[in-house]
Scaffold this motif. Sequence first.
Motif, short mmCIF file in Angstrom:
data_model
loop_
_atom_site.label_atom_id
_atom_site.label_comp_id
_atom_site.label_asym_id
_atom_site.label_seq_id
_atom_site.Cartn_x
_atom_site.Cartn_y
_atom_site.Cartn_z
N LEU A 4 32.08 32.32 92.39
CA LEU A 4 31.77 33.16 91.23
C LEU A 4 30.28 33.11 90.97
CD1 LEU A 4 32.57 34.84 88.74
CD2 LEU A 4 32.77 32.68 87.51
N ILE A 5 29.68 34.27 90.85
CA ILE A 5 28.28 34.38 90.44
C ILE A 5 28.29 34.90 89.01
CG2 ILE A 5 26.05 35.46 90.90
CD1 ILE A 5 27.12 35.90 93.82
N GLY A 6 28.04 34.00 88.07
CA GLY A 6 27.99 34.37 86.66
C GLY A 6 26.55 34.69 86.29
N TYR A 7 26.36 35.75 85.53
CA TYR A 7 25.00 36.15 85.18
C TYR A 7 24.91 36.61 83.73
CZ TYR A 7 26.77 40.89 85.81
OH TYR A 7 27.51 42.04 85.70
N ALA A 8 23.71 36.50 83.19
CA ALA A 8 23.37 37.05 81.88
C ALA A 8 22.16 37.94 82.10
CB ALA A 8 23.05 35.94 80.89
N SER A 13 18.55 43.91 85.56
CA SER A 13 18.05 43.49 86.88
C SER A 13 18.74 42.22 87.38
CB SER A 13 16.53 43.30 86.86
OG SER A 13 16.16 42.32 85.92
N THR A 14 19.10 41.31 86.49
CA THR A 14 19.82 40.11 86.92
C THR A 14 21.21 40.49 87.41
OG1 THR A 14 18.58 38.81 85.32
CG2 THR A 14 20.54 37.78 86.25
N VAL A 37 28.58 36.36 82.31
CA VAL A 37 29.09 35.06 81.85
C VAL A 37 30.02 35.19 80.65
CG1 VAL A 37 27.25 33.64 82.80
CG2 VAL A 37 26.98 34.60 80.53
N ASP A 38 29.85 36.22 79.85
CA ASP A 38 30.75 36.36 78.69
C ASP A 38 32.13 36.89 79.09
OD1 ASP A 38 29.88 38.93 79.26
OD2 ASP A 38 29.37 39.44 77.19
N GLY A 53 23.07 32.72 86.92
CA GLY A 53 21.75 33.32 86.90
C GLY A 53 21.47 33.98 85.56
N SER A 54 20.21 33.96 85.18
CA SER A 54 19.81 34.63 83.94
C SER A 54 18.36 35.09 84.08
CB SER A 54 19.95 33.69 82.73
OG SER A 54 19.00 32.66 82.81
#
Length: 57
Positions: A4-8, A13-14, A37-38, A53-54
């Motif tokens: 899982l790639i969680g991002y904010a 762009s992220t 991520v949410d 990533g953020s």
Amino acid sequence: MNLLIGYATVRGSTRDNAQHLAAGLTASGVDARARPVDEVGDAADTFEAFVLGSAIH
């Protein structure tokens, strides 16, 4: 492996980077998914590995 790639992200762009990374990993045989991520919830039982990533401002 499933990953899982969680991002904010603020401007997107992220998210684009996370989706690009997931596509590359998937092409290499890894079951990779990019999610905000949410929306991740309790993913500990579902995925074997995580990347977070953020944006940095």
